[in-house]
Design an enzyme around this catalytic site. Structure first.
Site, mmCIF file in Angstrom:
data_model
loop_
_atom_site.group_PDB
_atom_site.id
_atom_site.type_symbol
_atom_site.label_atom_id
_atom_site.label_comp_id
_atom_site.label_asym_id
_atom_site.label_seq_id
_atom_site.Cartn_x
_atom_site.Cartn_y
_atom_site.Cartn_z
ATOM 1 N N GLU A 1 22.010 -0.279 11.442
ATOM 2 C CA GLU A 1 21.199 -0.770 12.572
ATOM 3 C C GLU A 1 19.748 -0.912 12.106
ATOM 4 O OE1 GLU A 1 23.131 -1.238 15.155
ATOM 5 O OE2 GLU A 1 24.715 -0.093 14.181
ATOM 6 N N THR B 1 0.839 -1.210 0.000
ATOM 7 C CA THR B 1 0.000 0.000 0.000
ATOM 8 C C THR B 1 0.870 1.255 0.000
ATOM 9 O OG1 THR B 1 -0.268 0.113 2.413
ATOM 10 C CG2 THR B 1 -1.904 -1.174 1.196
ATOM 11 N N LEU C 1 19.047 -5.763 5.647
ATOM 12 C CA LEU C 1 20.069 -5.660 4.599
ATOM 13 C C LEU C 1 21.440 -5.580 5.270
ATOM 14 C CD1 LEU C 1 18.015 -3.111 2.548
ATOM 15 C CD2 LEU C 1 18.729 -5.355 1.680
ATOM 16 N N HIS D 1 8.660 3.284 8.716
ATOM 17 C CA HIS D 1 8.466 2.397 9.864
ATOM 18 C C HIS D 1 7.241 2.863 10.653
ATOM 19 C CE1 HIS D 1 9.536 -0.480 12.927
ATOM 20 N NE2 HIS D 1 9.305 0.457 13.838
HETATM 21 C C1 GAR Z 1 3.895 -0.690 6.695
HETATM 22 O O1 GAR Z 1 3.116 -0.423 7.828
HETATM 23 C C2 GAR Z 1 5.349 -0.322 6.948
HETATM 24 O O2 GAR Z 1 5.496 0.808 7.771
HETATM 25 C C3 GAR Z 1 5.849 -1.553 7.660
HETATM 26 O O3 GAR Z 1 5.262 -2.623 6.950
HETATM 27 C C4 GAR Z 1 3.989 -2.205 6.429
HETATM 28 C C5 GAR Z 1 3.972 -2.504 4.956
HETATM 29 O O4 GAR Z 1 2.706 -2.253 4.402
HETATM 30 N N1 GAR Z 1 7.282 -1.626 7.655
HETATM 31 C C6 GAR Z 1 8.016 -2.054 8.672
HETATM 32 O O5 GAR Z 1 7.545 -2.497 9.691
HETATM 33 C C7 GAR Z 1 9.518 -1.955 8.473
HETATM 34 N N2 GAR Z 1 10.215 -2.078 9.699
HETATM 35 P P1 GAR Z 1 2.508 -2.079 2.852
HETATM 36 O O6 GAR Z 1 3.148 -3.307 2.187
HETATM 37 O O7 GAR Z 1 1.012 -2.088 2.676
HETATM 38 O O8 GAR Z 1 3.145 -0.808 2.438
#
Ligand code: GAR
Length: 214
Positions: free
Chosen positions: A143, A13, A93, A109
């Site tokens: 990190e 999304t 990564l 995030h």
């Molecule tokens: C999102 O909420 C993003 O912030 C999170 O994964 C989801 C992906 O949703 N990312 C993390 O947690 C990275 N540490 P999406 O595939 O619908 O964009």
């Protein structure tokens, strides 16, 4: 116009929000490649629908993280991408890769970093009893979920709210701030000094919020 690659693992999304932003003639970036480490995910469909080249690089077929990341690096180089957006890319990564793309790789995030790095951010925020959470776009450091912060959006946590509704409300904000952060970087307005980002001609909110209301 800055060429960008987007790395995803799932529903995409945030990728969609970036695709939609790039459709605007005024937007200073365009997506030249979408890479997924998982085959068959919705994000790949979204990219194909928008006519963006896609590549599946399934990490399960590689012996080491370094070997896998080298493949990603090759694909990125071939695409001509100058920036990377991690959009729900759920793989760590390796430091060598991250250093090659230092200050040229963005991540989103779902928390107000540096709080709640890692997984299950919304459950943990609710559990911790904080009144606010949100989302962060930052440059990627070696990190996990760390690095100079570009933009953040704040979401107040309602009492008795569950993680699912909170996640949905935060996701709405993610879709706003990710294109906004990419625009700032692509316009060359973002400068990183140490662990801090300064943004040329940015307007800052100067509002103190209190939750619950006094
Ligand atoms: C999102 O909420 C993003 O912030 C999170 O994964 C989801 C992906 O949703 N990312 C993390 O947690 C990275 N540490 P999406 O595939 O619908 O964009």
């Amino acid at each position: 116009m800055v060429d960008v690659a987007v790395l995803i693992s799932g529903s995409g999304t945030n990728l969609q929000a970036l695709i939609d932003a790039c459709a605007d003639d005024d937007f200073p970036a365009r997506i030249v490649l979408v890479i997924s480490n998982n085959p068959g995910v919705k994000g790949l469909e979204r990219a194909e629908k928008a006519g963006i080249p896609t590549k599946v690089l399934n990490h399960r077929g590689f012996d080491s993280r370094e070997e896998y990341d080298d493949q990603i690096h090759e694909a990125l180089k071939e695409s001509g991408a100058k920036l990377i957006c991690l959009a729900g890319f759920m793989r760590i990564l390796d430091a060598r890769f991250v250093n090659r793309w230092r200050n040229r790789m963005l991540n989103i995030h779902p928390s107000l970093l540096p709080s709640f790095k890692g997984l299950h951010t919304h459950e943990r925020a609710i559990e911790a009893g904080v009144r606010y959470t949100g989302c962060t776009v930052h440059f990627v450091n070696p990190e996990l979920d760390d690095g100079p912060i570009i933009t953040q959006a704040v979401v107040a946590i309602n009492p008795d709210e569950g993680a699912d509704t909170l996640a949905a409300r935060v996701l709405e904000k993610e879709h706003i701030i990710y294109p906004q952060a990419l625009r700032l970087v692509a316009e060359g307005r973002v400068r990183v000094v140490g662990n801090k980002v300064t943004i040329r001609d940015a307007e800052y909110e100067n509002l103190a919020s209190v939750n619950p209301k006094p």
